[in-house]
Design a protein around this motif. Sequence first.
Motif, PDB file in Angstrom:
ATOM      1  N   ASP A   3       0.840  -1.191   0.000  1.00 52.16           N
ATOM      2  CA  ASP A   3       0.000   0.000   0.000  1.00 52.16           C
ATOM      3  C   ASP A   3       0.880   1.248   0.000  1.00 52.16           C
ATOM      4  O   ASP A   3       1.889   1.318   0.719  1.00 52.16           O
ATOM      5  CB  ASP A   3      -0.904   0.028   1.233  1.00 52.16           C
ATOM      6  CG  ASP A   3      -1.946  -1.076   1.215  1.00 52.16           C
ATOM      7  OD1 ASP A   3      -2.341  -1.486   0.107  1.00 52.16           O
ATOM      8  OD2 ASP A   3      -2.351  -1.531   2.297  1.00 52.16           O
ATOM      9  N   ILE A   4       0.505   2.228  -0.804  1.00 54.41           N
ATOM     10  CA  ILE A   4       1.224   3.503  -0.841  1.00 54.41           C
ATOM     11  C   ILE A   4       0.714   4.388   0.293  1.00 54.41           C
ATOM     12  O   ILE A   4      -0.494   4.559   0.452  1.00 54.41           O
ATOM     13  CB  ILE A   4       1.014   4.211  -2.191  1.00 54.41           C
ATOM     14  CG1 ILE A   4       1.617   3.372  -3.317  1.00 54.41           C
ATOM     15  CG2 ILE A   4       1.643   5.602  -2.174  1.00 54.41           C
ATOM     16  CD1 ILE A   4       1.294   3.882  -4.708  1.00 54.41           C
ATOM     17  N   ILE A   5       1.632   4.942   1.082  1.00 57.57           N
ATOM     18  CA  ILE A   5       1.233   5.810   2.199  1.00 57.57           C
ATOM     19  C   ILE A   5       1.394   7.289   1.851  1.00 57.57           C
ATOM     20  O   ILE A   5       0.654   8.141   2.345  1.00 57.57           O
ATOM     21  CB  ILE A   5       2.027   5.437   3.478  1.00 57.57           C
ATOM     22  CG1 ILE A   5       1.407   6.094   4.701  1.00 57.57           C
ATOM     23  CG2 ILE A   5       3.497   5.797   3.350  1.00 57.57           C
ATOM     24  CD1 ILE A   5       1.964   5.558   6.005  1.00 57.57           C
ATOM     25  N   LEU A   6       2.363   7.595   0.974  1.00 56.72           N
ATOM     26  CA  LEU A   6       2.634   8.987   0.613  1.00 56.72           C
ATOM     27  C   LEU A   6       3.247   9.013  -0.779  1.00 56.72           C
ATOM     28  O   LEU A   6       4.072   8.155  -1.115  1.00 56.72           O
ATOM     29  CB  LEU A   6       3.601   9.614   1.621  1.00 56.72           C
ATOM     30  CG  LEU A   6       3.851  11.118   1.535  1.00 56.72           C
ATOM     31  CD1 LEU A   6       2.609  11.902   1.964  1.00 56.72           C
ATOM     32  CD2 LEU A   6       5.043  11.516   2.413  1.00 56.72           C
ATOM     33  N   ASP A  31       6.913   7.160  -4.580  1.00 54.02           N
ATOM     34  CA  ASP A  31       5.916   6.556  -3.704  1.00 54.02           C
ATOM     35  C   ASP A  31       6.618   5.999  -2.470  1.00 54.02           C
ATOM     36  O   ASP A  31       7.647   5.321  -2.580  1.00 54.02           O
ATOM     37  CB  ASP A  31       5.176   5.410  -4.411  1.00 54.02           C
ATOM     38  CG  ASP A  31       4.313   5.887  -5.565  1.00 54.02           C
ATOM     39  OD1 ASP A  31       3.707   6.966  -5.433  1.00 54.02           O
ATOM     40  OD2 ASP A  31       4.242   5.175  -6.581  1.00 54.02           O
ATOM     41  N   ILE A  32       6.053   6.285  -1.291  1.00 55.23           N
ATOM     42  CA  ILE A  32       6.527   5.717  -0.033  1.00 55.23           C
ATOM     43  C   ILE A  32       5.500   4.671   0.392  1.00 55.23           C
ATOM     44  O   ILE A  32       4.300   4.954   0.441  1.00 55.23           O
ATOM     45  CB  ILE A  32       6.683   6.805   1.059  1.00 55.23           C
ATOM     46  CG1 ILE A  32       7.630   7.903   0.563  1.00 55.23           C
ATOM     47  CG2 ILE A  32       7.182   6.193   2.356  1.00 55.23           C
ATOM     48  CD1 ILE A  32       9.035   7.439   0.241  1.00 55.23           C
ATOM     49  N   TYR A  33       5.981   3.455   0.712  1.00 62.89           N
ATOM     50  CA  TYR A  33       5.077   2.343   0.971  1.00 62.89           C
ATOM     51  C   TYR A  33       4.907   2.067   2.467  1.00 62.89           C
ATOM     52  O   TYR A  33       5.858   2.217   3.259  1.00 62.89           O
ATOM     53  CB  TYR A  33       5.588   1.071   0.282  1.00 62.89           C
ATOM     54  CG  TYR A  33       5.655   1.213  -1.215  1.00 62.89           C
ATOM     55  CD1 TYR A  33       4.511   1.181  -1.998  1.00 62.89           C
ATOM     56  CD2 TYR A  33       6.888   1.405  -1.848  1.00 62.89           C
ATOM     57  CE1 TYR A  33       4.583   1.316  -3.381  1.00 62.89           C
ATOM     58  CE2 TYR A  33       6.967   1.551  -3.226  1.00 62.89           C
ATOM     59  CZ  TYR A  33       5.802   1.495  -3.988  1.00 62.89           C
ATOM     60  OH  TYR A  33       5.884   1.653  -5.349  1.00 62.89           O
ATOM     61  N   LYS A  34       3.716   1.663   2.805  1.00 62.03           N
ATOM     62  CA  LYS A  34       3.374   1.343   4.195  1.00 62.03           C
ATOM     63  C   LYS A  34       4.230   0.178   4.692  1.00 62.03           C
ATOM     64  O   LYS A  34       4.375  -0.833   4.006  1.00 62.03           O
ATOM     65  CB  LYS A  34       1.897   0.979   4.297  1.00 62.03           C
ATOM     66  CG  LYS A  34       1.385   0.842   5.732  1.00 62.03           C
ATOM     67  CD  LYS A  34      -0.113   0.641   5.743  1.00 62.03           C
ATOM     68  CE  LYS A  34      -0.654   0.530   7.163  1.00 62.03           C
ATOM     69  NZ  LYS A  34      -0.433   1.768   7.933  1.00 62.03           N
ATOM     70  N   ASP A 166       1.005   7.557  11.118  1.00 59.90           N
ATOM     71  CA  ASP A 166       1.084   6.671   9.959  1.00 59.90           C
ATOM     72  C   ASP A 166       2.501   6.617   9.408  1.00 59.90           C
ATOM     73  O   ASP A 166       2.942   5.586   8.909  1.00 59.90           O
ATOM     74  CB  ASP A 166       0.133   7.158   8.860  1.00 59.90           C
ATOM     75  CG  ASP A 166      -1.323   6.831   9.149  1.00 59.90           C
ATOM     76  OD1 ASP A 166      -1.577   6.019  10.057  1.00 59.90           O
ATOM     77  OD2 ASP A 166      -2.198   7.385   8.468  1.00 59.90           O
ATOM     78  N   LEU A 167       3.197   7.742   9.482  1.00 62.16           N
ATOM     79  CA  LEU A 167       4.533   7.826   8.903  1.00 62.16           C
ATOM     80  C   LEU A 167       5.444   8.640   9.815  1.00 62.16           C
ATOM     81  O   LEU A 167       5.073   9.727  10.261  1.00 62.16           O
ATOM     82  CB  LEU A 167       4.467   8.470   7.518  1.00 62.16           C
ATOM     83  CG  LEU A 167       5.758   8.584   6.704  1.00 62.16           C
ATOM     84  CD1 LEU A 167       6.394   7.219   6.477  1.00 62.16           C
ATOM     85  CD2 LEU A 167       5.487   9.256   5.353  1.00 62.16           C
ATOM     86  N   LEU A 168       6.619   8.082  10.090  1.00 59.98           N
ATOM     87  CA  LEU A 168       7.628   8.756  10.915  1.00 59.98           C
ATOM     88  C   LEU A 168       8.729   9.287  10.004  1.00 59.98           C
ATOM     89  O   LEU A 168       9.362   8.533   9.261  1.00 59.98           O
ATOM     90  CB  LEU A 168       8.222   7.782  11.929  1.00 59.98           C
ATOM     91  CG  LEU A 168       9.336   8.315  12.835  1.00 59.98           C
ATOM     92  CD1 LEU A 168       8.824   9.438  13.725  1.00 59.98           C
ATOM     93  CD2 LEU A 168       9.930   7.189  13.684  1.00 59.98           C
TER      94      LEU A 168
END
Length: 253
Positions: A3-6, A31-34, A166-168
């Motif tokens: 899943d793509i988070i950002l 794309d940054i992935y979960k 969700d993202l650090l």
Amino acid sequence: MKDIILSARGLCKSYAHNGGQNHILNHIDLDIYKGDFTVVMGASGSGKSTLLYTMSGMDSATAGKVIYQGNTITEFKEDKLAKLRQGDFGFVFQQMHLVSNLSLFENVAVTGYLNKNIPGAEVGKRVKELLEKMGLTPMSKRLPSQVSGGEQQRAAIARAVVNRPDLLFADEPTGALNRKNTIEVLNLLTELNKEGQSILMVTHDMKAALRATRLLYLEDGKITGELTLPPYQPLEEKSRETQVDAWLSSMEW
């Protein structure tokens, strides 16, 4: 499929310089992935921190867009960005930015209390659990000046994840630490990632880069290389270092 988070699309950041434009980020698609521990490397001045700040909404883009959960955050007003950074995103920097007259417990707790979606009792519970996880329970009542740099950074990490973001985002989180404290902080970040925390970190430190599950190389404002790695295992560090070193050499790092 992850899943793509950002995401970034056509992301540009430029500054006026001597009558011209200095292009720090040059039409980046990313794309940054979960669940990934994504690490961005590159030479000094390549735009690593600018990429992190622009993708997190801490800095504005000159062109292009950043998308989070279907929303184009590059179009957000500052109050909406602040809410995003308060709840959905967490931040760890090279300098810890702890409040000097608050205890470690209070420094972590204040971020939770600012999030109106979390009951106060739940905040206190989370802070106690995090300080124990970070090995900071014995010094939870101490001021930042009364603990080591590594302990301050561990408190800063606890503060960054108390809202379960969700993202650090991490900007050179070991840059001001000695070797022992660097390893302790990297171990904590690795453990958080193995528990499911998505991380986007920029660094120039090989030891930090080894913790990545995905390495990106930034050069002249563009992503020019990518390396995917399995989750970090201490017993495999030497072979991992050889692989990453060879990849960085191919990037002319």
